[in-house]
Motif scaffolding. Structure first.
Motif, PDB file in Angstrom:
ATOM      1  N   ASN A   1       0.802  -1.211   0.000  1.00 40.48           N
ATOM      2  CA  ASN A   1       0.000   0.000   0.000  1.00 40.48           C
ATOM      3  C   ASN A   1       0.844   1.276   0.000  1.00 40.48           C
ATOM      4  OD1 ASN A   1      -2.899   0.698   0.047  1.00 40.48           O
ATOM      5  ND2 ASN A   1      -2.284   1.972   1.746  1.00 40.48           N
ATOM      6  N   GLN A   2       2.099   1.183  -0.336  1.00 46.40           N
ATOM      7  CA  GLN A   2       2.935   2.375  -0.391  1.00 46.40           C
ATOM      8  C   GLN A   2       2.706   3.100  -1.713  1.00 46.40           C
ATOM      9  OE1 GLN A   2       6.942   1.097   0.435  1.00 46.40           O
ATOM     10  NE2 GLN A   2       6.710   1.690   2.562  1.00 46.40           N
ATOM     11  N   MET A   3       2.146   4.294  -1.639  1.00 45.03           N
ATOM     12  CA  MET A   3       1.907   5.026  -2.880  1.00 45.03           C
ATOM     13  C   MET A   3       1.979   6.524  -2.703  1.00 45.03           C
ATOM     14  SD  MET A   3      -2.209   4.808  -3.450  1.00 45.03           S
ATOM     15  CE  MET A   3      -2.088   5.989  -4.781  1.00 45.03           C
ATOM     16  N   TYR A   4       1.807   7.060  -1.518  1.00 46.23           N
ATOM     17  CA  TYR A   4       1.662   8.491  -1.361  1.00 46.23           C
ATOM     18  C   TYR A   4       2.987   9.150  -1.022  1.00 46.23           C
ATOM     19  CZ  TYR A   4      -3.196   7.147  -1.179  1.00 46.23           C
ATOM     20  OH  TYR A   4      -4.417   6.609  -1.480  1.00 46.23           O
ATOM     21  N   VAL A   5       3.373  10.129  -1.804  1.00 47.04           N
ATOM     22  CA  VAL A   5       4.609  10.854  -1.538  1.00 47.04           C
ATOM     23  C   VAL A   5       4.379  11.788  -0.354  1.00 47.04           C
ATOM     24  CG1 VAL A   5       3.996  12.703  -3.145  1.00 47.04           C
ATOM     25  CG2 VAL A   5       6.390  12.296  -2.581  1.00 47.04           C
ATOM     26  N   ASP A   6       5.383  11.914   0.511  1.00 42.44           N
ATOM     27  CA  ASP A   6       5.206  12.776   1.672  1.00 42.44           C
ATOM     28  C   ASP A   6       5.562  14.217   1.324  1.00 42.44           C
ATOM     29  OD1 ASP A   6       7.928  13.034   1.662  1.00 42.44           O
ATOM     30  OD2 ASP A   6       8.275  11.903   3.512  1.00 42.44           O
ATOM     31  N   ALA A   7       5.529  15.101   2.319  1.00 43.01           N
ATOM     32  CA  ALA A   7       5.719  16.530   2.078  1.00 43.01           C
ATOM     33  C   ALA A   7       7.117  16.853   1.557  1.00 43.01           C
ATOM     34  CB  ALA A   7       5.444  17.306   3.364  1.00 43.01           C
ATOM     35  N   ASN A   8       8.087  15.975   1.816  1.00 44.02           N
ATOM     36  CA  ASN A   8       9.442  16.214   1.315  1.00 44.02           C
ATOM     37  C   ASN A   8       9.607  15.791  -0.135  1.00 44.02           C
ATOM     38  OD1 ASN A   8      10.362  17.164   3.828  1.00 44.02           O
ATOM     39  ND2 ASN A   8      10.571  15.050   4.552  1.00 44.02           N
ATOM     40  N   GLY A   9       8.633  15.055  -0.665  1.00 45.72           N
ATOM     41  CA  GLY A   9       8.674  14.669  -2.062  1.00 45.72           C
ATOM     42  C   GLY A   9       9.597  13.521  -2.388  1.00 45.72           C
ATOM     43  N   ASP A  10      10.145  12.847  -1.377  1.00 46.53           N
ATOM     44  CA  ASP A  10      11.113  11.811  -1.697  1.00 46.53           C
ATOM     45  C   ASP A  10      10.888  10.493  -0.948  1.00 46.53           C
ATOM     46  OD1 ASP A  10      13.808  13.261   0.325  1.00 46.53           O
ATOM     47  OD2 ASP A  10      11.780  12.585   0.814  1.00 46.53           O
ATOM     48  N   SER A  11       9.802  10.366  -0.229  1.00 46.36           N
ATOM     49  CA  SER A  11       9.529   9.099   0.436  1.00 46.36           C
ATOM     50  C   SER A  11       8.039   8.806   0.367  1.00 46.36           C
ATOM     51  CB  SER A  11       9.998   9.137   1.896  1.00 46.36           C
ATOM     52  OG  SER A  11       9.288  10.109   2.627  1.00 46.36           O
ATOM     53  N   LEU A  12       7.701   7.586   0.654  1.00 47.67           N
ATOM     54  CA  LEU A  12       6.314   7.160   0.538  1.00 47.67           C
ATOM     55  C   LEU A  12       5.714   6.864   1.901  1.00 47.67           C
ATOM     56  CD1 LEU A  12       6.768   4.759  -2.479  1.00 47.67           C
ATOM     57  CD2 LEU A  12       5.680   6.988  -2.514  1.00 47.67           C
ATOM     58  N   ALA A  13       4.456   7.158   2.053  1.00 51.74           N
ATOM     59  CA  ALA A  13       3.744   6.863   3.293  1.00 51.74           C
ATOM     60  C   ALA A  13       2.554   5.972   2.980  1.00 51.74           C
ATOM     61  CB  ALA A  13       3.259   8.168   3.943  1.00 51.74           C
ATOM     62  N   THR A  14       2.041   5.301   3.983  1.00 59.81           N
ATOM     63  CA  THR A  14       0.892   4.430   3.780  1.00 59.81           C
ATOM     64  C   THR A  14      -0.380   5.169   4.171  1.00 59.81           C
ATOM     65  OG1 THR A  14       1.221   3.531   5.985  1.00 59.81           O
ATOM     66  CG2 THR A  14       2.210   2.335   4.174  1.00 59.81           C
ATOM     67  N   PHE A  15      -1.330   5.183   3.278  1.00 56.20           N
ATOM     68  CA  PHE A  15      -2.601   5.880   3.467  1.00 56.20           C
ATOM     69  C   PHE A  15      -2.418   7.397   3.561  1.00 56.20           C
ATOM     70  CE2 PHE A  15      -3.512   1.627   5.045  1.00 56.20           C
ATOM     71  CZ  PHE A  15      -4.747   1.342   4.493  1.00 56.20           C
ATOM     72  N   LEU A  16      -3.475   8.098   3.274  1.00 56.63           N
ATOM     73  CA  LEU A  16      -3.511   9.544   3.472  1.00 56.63           C
ATOM     74  C   LEU A  16      -4.336   9.842   4.713  1.00 56.63           C
ATOM     75  CD1 LEU A  16      -4.238  11.080  -0.048  1.00 56.63           C
ATOM     76  CD2 LEU A  16      -2.225  11.464   1.347  1.00 56.63           C
ATOM     77  N   PRO A  17      -3.835  10.647   5.644  1.00 53.92           N
ATOM     78  CA  PRO A  17      -4.675  11.046   6.776  1.00 53.92           C
ATOM     79  C   PRO A  17      -5.922  11.772   6.284  1.00 53.92           C
ATOM     80  CG  PRO A  17      -2.381  11.623   7.158  1.00 53.92           C
ATOM     81  CD  PRO A  17      -2.487  11.215   5.711  1.00 53.92           C
ATOM     82  N   VAL A  18      -6.997  11.649   7.030  1.00 56.44           N
ATOM     83  CA  VAL A  18      -8.243  12.304   6.659  1.00 56.44           C
ATOM     84  C   VAL A  18      -8.742  13.095   7.862  1.00 56.44           C
ATOM     85  CG1 VAL A  18      -9.644  10.282   7.295  1.00 56.44           C
ATOM     86  CG2 VAL A  18     -10.555  11.957   5.674  1.00 56.44           C
ATOM     87  N   THR A  19      -9.308  14.270   7.597  1.00 63.32           N
ATOM     88  CA  THR A  19      -9.730  15.174   8.663  1.00 63.32           C
ATOM     89  C   THR A  19     -11.147  15.662   8.399  1.00 63.32           C
ATOM     90  OG1 THR A  19      -7.438  15.938   8.905  1.00 63.32           O
ATOM     91  CG2 THR A  19      -9.142  17.270   9.943  1.00 63.32           C
ATOM     92  N   SER A  20     -11.985  15.638   9.426  1.00 66.47           N
ATOM     93  CA  SER A  20     -13.329  16.189   9.272  1.00 66.47           C
ATOM     94  C   SER A  20     -13.251  17.697   9.151  1.00 66.47           C
ATOM     95  CB  SER A  20     -14.192  15.817  10.484  1.00 66.47           C
ATOM     96  OG  SER A  20     -13.796  16.573  11.628  1.00 66.47           O
TER      97      SER A  20
ATOM     98  N   THR B   1       4.793  22.203  -1.877  1.00 70.87           N
ATOM     99  CA  THR B   1       3.616  22.687  -1.177  1.00 70.87           C
ATOM    100  C   THR B   1       2.578  21.563  -1.140  1.00 70.87           C
ATOM    101  OG1 THR B   1       1.941  24.442  -1.097  1.00 70.87           O
ATOM    102  CG2 THR B   1       2.601  23.674  -3.291  1.00 70.87           C
ATOM    103  N   SER B   2       1.330  21.904  -0.922  1.00 65.54           N
ATOM    104  CA  SER B   2       0.287  20.885  -0.893  1.00 65.54           C
ATOM    105  C   SER B   2      -1.042  21.501  -1.315  1.00 65.54           C
ATOM    106  CB  SER B   2       0.149  20.273   0.504  1.00 65.54           C
ATOM    107  OG  SER B   2      -0.277  21.249   1.443  1.00 65.54           O
ATOM    108  N   LEU B   3      -1.927  20.651  -1.778  1.00 65.99           N
ATOM    109  CA  LEU B   3      -3.299  21.052  -2.057  1.00 65.99           C
ATOM    110  C   LEU B   3      -4.168  20.680  -0.870  1.00 65.99           C
ATOM    111  CD1 LEU B   3      -3.816  19.768  -5.727  1.00 65.99           C
ATOM    112  CD2 LEU B   3      -3.421  22.134  -5.014  1.00 65.99           C
ATOM    113  N   LYS B   4      -5.088  21.540  -0.524  1.00 65.52           N
ATOM    114  CA  LYS B   4      -6.110  21.222   0.478  1.00 65.52           C
ATOM    115  C   LYS B   4      -7.336  20.769  -0.295  1.00 65.52           C
ATOM    116  CE  LYS B   4      -6.134  22.135   4.415  1.00 65.52           C
ATOM    117  NZ  LYS B   4      -5.792  21.357   5.642  1.00 65.52           N
ATOM    118  N   LEU B   5      -7.629  19.471  -0.239  1.00 69.84           N
ATOM    119  CA  LEU B   5      -8.699  18.896  -1.052  1.00 69.84           C
ATOM    120  C   LEU B   5      -9.850  18.410  -0.187  1.00 69.84           C
ATOM    121  CD1 LEU B   5      -8.997  18.359  -4.163  1.00 69.84           C
ATOM    122  CD2 LEU B   5      -6.715  19.026  -3.441  1.00 69.84           C
TER     123      LEU B   5
END
Length: 418
Positions: free
Chosen positions: A148-167, A207-211
């Motif tokens: 499940n490693q697919m998401y690039v982190d804020a540094n752009g050079d490593s992968l994290a599992t899942f994306l955190p979600v916020t209400s 940077t990042s998008l707020k989606l």
């Protein structure tokens, strides 16, 4: 790949009472929908003045982007309740807990107990415009991480599992006036239709998008894997990204960009960040207007790089369902780049999709098709484009990581595979 989603956004389940406040009540007394029950007797809501703890609840699930299967491994969910002021940068961690997702689950209820005294202190510290958010992040057992490693982190050079979600922000009714505690039932309340949406931060470059995306089980206005991975490819500084951008751009002037089936708008917003002078038109059924326009407003005011124009326009691939103005906006313009991301999962739509694509593609247009390979019949889309108008590959790019099975294809009239 798998995503954590809210099936139910945060809501208040009960108020718990302290036996010190009223010795004849049991400590397990709870308030449900304005009334509590102790020993079979109803207790009036005004006795909420003795409440000490509020329970905030939600229900989450772990599914693929299409929602067609649930995560089959074990995972630990970190759940936190945070508070912030709408007019200030103050952020306070209110409470946190852990929850366990186990193999074969389809949904997971979450409960978080919060001290009412603490809520009152936060109100005093942050102010009357305080809003609360529930955030859920996930770590998995080691044997499932590679899958499940697919998401690039804020540094752009490593992968994290899942994306955190916020209400999105909510407040507790009655908390506005702590001195009037006996009326403080403290049900969760949302601004307007915020209960329909959750928020994710998607890294793009530095940077990042707020989606925002919708809650619940509908997939049309959720984030999909290929859109996230395309953003990674477009905004990372490496050789693959540079070559891909060079193939995509074509000319140094600002471009006119059309996206079909934009959903939440992640791809179009990323393109407006990468090509900041361009005019980007995001199209989908009118049911996507609310979430897409909110995402445009959230991100175009946050990014100083976006100086071009980006807008949403309602557009049905079946043109007979559109107004003359909606059809004219899509068909009468000259497009430098046309994008369709994750639009090939439904084989029944191939003919109508390719017909629309061929109407908007001219000699100067580059067509970017991005898709996750879900079934073998998707190759038929490319066959139809070649058969109907000699649209062929100019460039192919596997989106990383390869486990996500996503690909980006640039097509032009009479092109060849590089």
């Amino acid at each position: 790949m798998y995503h954590v989603r809210f099936l139910k956004v945060p809501y208040s389940k009960c108020l718990q009472y302290s036996p010190k406040c009223d010795s004849h009540k049991k400590s397990s007394t709870k308030l449900y929908s304005g009334k509590s029950v102790t020993g079979g007797k109803s207790v009036d809501r005004l006795q909420a003045s003795s409440a000490t703890t509020l329970t905030v609840c939600s229900v989450v699930t772990l599914t693929t982007d299409l929602g067609d299967s649930f995560f089959y491994g074990n995972a630990t969910l970190s759940v936190s309740l945070i508070a912030s002021g709408r007019s200030s940068s103050k952020v306070t961690n209110v409470a946190q807990t852990k929850a366990k997702w186990k193999t074969a689950m389809r949904a997971l209820p979450i409960e978080l107990d919060v001290s009412i005294k603490q809520l009152d202190r936060i109100m005093k510290h942050i102010g009357a415009d305080v809003r609360f958010h529930m955030r859920v992040s996930i770590s998995m057992d080691s044997e499932y991480k590679d899958e499940n490693q697919m998401y690039v982190d804020a540094n752009g050079d490593s992968l994290a599992t899942f994306l955190p979600v916020t209400s999105l922000g909510f407040w507790f009714s009655g908390a506005e006036d702590p001195s009037n505690r006996k009326n403080a039932i403290r049900n969760v309340r949302y601004d307007n239709d915020n209960h329909r949406y959750v928020s994710r931060d998607i890294p793009i470059g530095t940077t990042s998008l707020k989606l925002l995306e919708e809650t619940g089980e509908s997939v049309a206005r959720h984030l999909w894997d290929s859109g996230i991975l395309l953003g990674k490819l477009l905004t990372l500084s490496n050789q693959n990204s540079d070559i891909f951008l060079e193939q995509l751009k074509g000319s140094p002037k600002p471009m006119n960009i059309l996206e079909l089936g934009c959903g939440c708008g992640i791809v179009g917003l990323t393109l407006s960040h990468v090509f900041p002078q361009s005019h980007v038109v995001l199209t989908d059924l009118d049911s996507a207007r609310n979430v897409c326009e909110r995402n445009i407003a959230l991100n175009c005011t946050r990014s100083s790089r976006t100086s071009g124009k980006i807008e949403f326009s309602s557009f049905d691939w079946d043109s007979s369902n559109n107004t003359m103005e909606e059809n004219a906006k899509v068909y009468d313009a000259e497009w430098d780049l046309v994008v369709a991301c994750d639009c090939t999962y439904n084989a029944d739509s191939f003919d109508i999709l390719t017909d629309v694509l061929l109407k908007v593609v001219s000699q100067r247009t580059k067509l970017l098709l991005v898709h996750k390979e879900r079934h073998g019949s998707e190759a038929r889309v490319f066959e139809l484009l070649k058969e109907k108008n000699n649209l062929q590959f100019q460039w192919k790019q596997q989106l990383e990581p390869a486990a996500a099975k996503s690909r980006a294809d640039i097509l032009v009239q009479g092109g060849i595979v590089n």
